[in-house]
Design a protein around this motif. Structure first.
Motif, PDB file in Angstrom:
ATOM      1  N   THR A 156       0.864  -1.177   0.024  1.00 62.03           N
ATOM      2  CA  THR A 156      -0.177   0.006   0.009  1.00 62.03           C
ATOM      3  C   THR A 156       0.826   1.319   0.052  1.00 62.03           C
ATOM      4  N   ILE A 157       0.412   2.376  -0.670  1.00 58.36           N
ATOM      5  CA  ILE A 157       1.046   3.501  -0.762  1.00 58.36           C
ATOM      6  C   ILE A 157       0.058   4.649   0.023  1.00 58.36           C
ATOM      7  N   LEU A 158       0.772   5.196   0.743  1.00 57.50           N
ATOM      8  CA  LEU A 158       0.139   6.317   1.572  1.00 57.50           C
ATOM      9  C   LEU A 158       0.295   7.697   0.819  1.00 57.50           C
ATOM     10  N   LEU A 159      -0.852   8.340   0.462  1.00 64.17           N
ATOM     11  CA  LEU A 159      -0.972   9.693  -0.088  1.00 64.17           C
ATOM     12  C   LEU A 159      -1.674  10.781   0.377  1.00 64.17           C
ATOM     13  N   THR A 160      -1.197  11.749   0.217  1.00 64.61           N
ATOM     14  CA  THR A 160      -2.041  13.055   0.604  1.00 64.61           C
ATOM     15  C   THR A 160      -3.171  13.263  -0.433  1.00 64.61           C
ATOM     16  N   PRO A 161      -3.926  14.086  -0.576  1.00 69.59           N
ATOM     17  CA  PRO A 161      -4.734  14.133  -1.586  1.00 69.59           C
ATOM     18  C   PRO A 161      -4.053  15.086  -2.689  1.00 69.59           C
ATOM     19  N   PHE A 162      -3.212  15.923  -2.028  1.00 70.42           N
ATOM     20  CA  PHE A 162      -2.365  16.734  -3.050  1.00 70.42           C
ATOM     21  C   PHE A 162      -1.459  15.762  -3.942  1.00 70.42           C
ATOM     22  N   GLU A 163      -0.626  14.787  -3.132  1.00 69.96           N
ATOM     23  CA  GLU A 163       0.118  13.735  -3.857  1.00 69.96           C
ATOM     24  C   GLU A 163      -0.636  13.065  -4.951  1.00 69.96           C
ATOM     25  N   LEU A 164      -1.899  12.670  -4.429  1.00 74.48           N
ATOM     26  CA  LEU A 164      -2.595  12.014  -5.641  1.00 74.48           C
ATOM     27  C   LEU A 164      -2.751  12.705  -6.876  1.00 74.48           C
ATOM     28  N   ILE A 165      -3.122  14.006  -6.674  1.00 74.99           N
ATOM     29  CA  ILE A 165      -3.146  14.996  -7.660  1.00 74.99           C
ATOM     30  C   ILE A 165      -1.940  15.028  -8.661  1.00 74.99           C
ATOM     31  N   GLU A 166      -0.606  15.017  -7.840  1.00 68.98           N
ATOM     32  CA  GLU A 166       0.585  15.067  -8.513  1.00 68.98           C
ATOM     33  C   GLU A 166       0.669  13.791  -9.296  1.00 68.98           C
ATOM     34  N   ARG A 167       0.262  12.787  -9.060  1.00 68.97           N
ATOM     35  CA  ARG A 167       0.316  11.431  -9.633  1.00 68.97           C
ATOM     36  C   ARG A 167      -0.585  11.419 -10.706  1.00 68.97           C
ATOM     37  N   LEU A 168      -1.829  11.946 -10.674  1.00 66.90           N
ATOM     38  CA  LEU A 168      -2.569  11.995 -11.812  1.00 66.90           C
ATOM     39  C   LEU A 168      -2.202  12.732 -12.811  1.00 66.90           C
TER      40      LEU A 168
END
Length: 247
Positions: free
Chosen positions: A164-176
């Motif tokens: 599992t990878i732990l992401l903040t909502p902002f980090e998820l946007i970075e990945r997207l």
């Protein structure tokens, strides 16, 4: 990256017809050889890109997007106070693999063990749908117990045990953001005989139909409504306020 290839070659015989010659599956040693060739070519390409980094149009025009791309392939944070630091991962010791028969060569792993018979149209469609699936599954993304962060469960654990990878909502946007393709870049590309300008494409795709028989193309191309229903499971001709169904 996924690639759908024919398990053979096309040969034009003396009768001026194209015949398909099936070849034997590659051996494990051949898979390793191909993997090393792919890795070397990609390394050479990346080295040339690194040398031309200063003239990279993306770096000049979209520096923020370029930063997201570089961080994405390294599993690092791209922006904010934690920029450059690795993403938090949840590791399960029971999933750590220490086998010596690791097929990875130079950081690359080539999987070529799935073959589909020519008559298995359902199997071909299932494989192509898998290849064209979205990069992120909403079913494997959920909120962390703290209610602020997100947990992205991997489809298969990594060799180091990461599940599992732990992401903040902002980090998820970075990945997207890093997943968006470049403008005017196709995500699906056809090569060899299936390339758009291949000389023999029409004969092979249309089943050895002559180039003069243009009417046969209509038999292979469903209309827009059928395509929408097949791909997205949406009947665009149906309206709940209109009866009967539109045609």
């Amino acid at each position: 990256m996924h690639s759908q290839v024919r398990d053979g070659v096309y040969v034009r015989y003396a009768d001026n017809k194209i015949h398909f010659i099936r070849v034997v599956p590659p051996s494990p040693e051949e898979i390793k050889t191909i993997t090393i060739k792919i890795a070397k070519k990609i390394y050479r390409y990346l080295e040339s890109r690194m040398l031309a980094m200063e003239s990279d149009s993306l770096l000049e025009k979209e520096p923020l997007l370029s930063k997201c791309h570089r961080a994405s392939i390294r599993y690092l944070r791209a922006l904010g106070e934690q920029a450059g630091k690795p993403l938090l991962r949840l590791i399960s010791p029971e999933h750590i693999k220490e086998e010596n028969d690791d097929p990875t060569m130079m950081g690359f792993n080539l999987h070529a063990s799935i073959a589909i018979e020519a008559t298995d149209r359902a199997g071909l469609e299932r494989t192509l749908r898998y290849m064209g699936r979205p990069p992120l599954s909403s079913e494997r993304l959920k909120r962390a117990p703290d209610g602020q962060n997100l947990l992205l469960t991997l489809k298969s654990p990594w060799r180091n045990g990461t599940t599992t990878i732990l992401l903040t909502p902002f980090e998820l946007i970075e990945r997207l953001v890093a997943l968006f393709p470049y403008p005017r870049k196709n995500l699906i590309r056809y090569h060899v005989f299936f390339a758009p300008n291949a000389e023999l494409r029409e004969e092979i795709v249309l089943g050895l139909v002559s180039h003069q028989d243009h009417d046969s193309k209509k038999l292979c191309r469903p209309n827009f409504a059928k395509l929408m229903a097949r791909v997205f499971d949406i009947d665009v001709l149906f309206c709940p306020d209109v009866t009967p169904r539109c045609n």
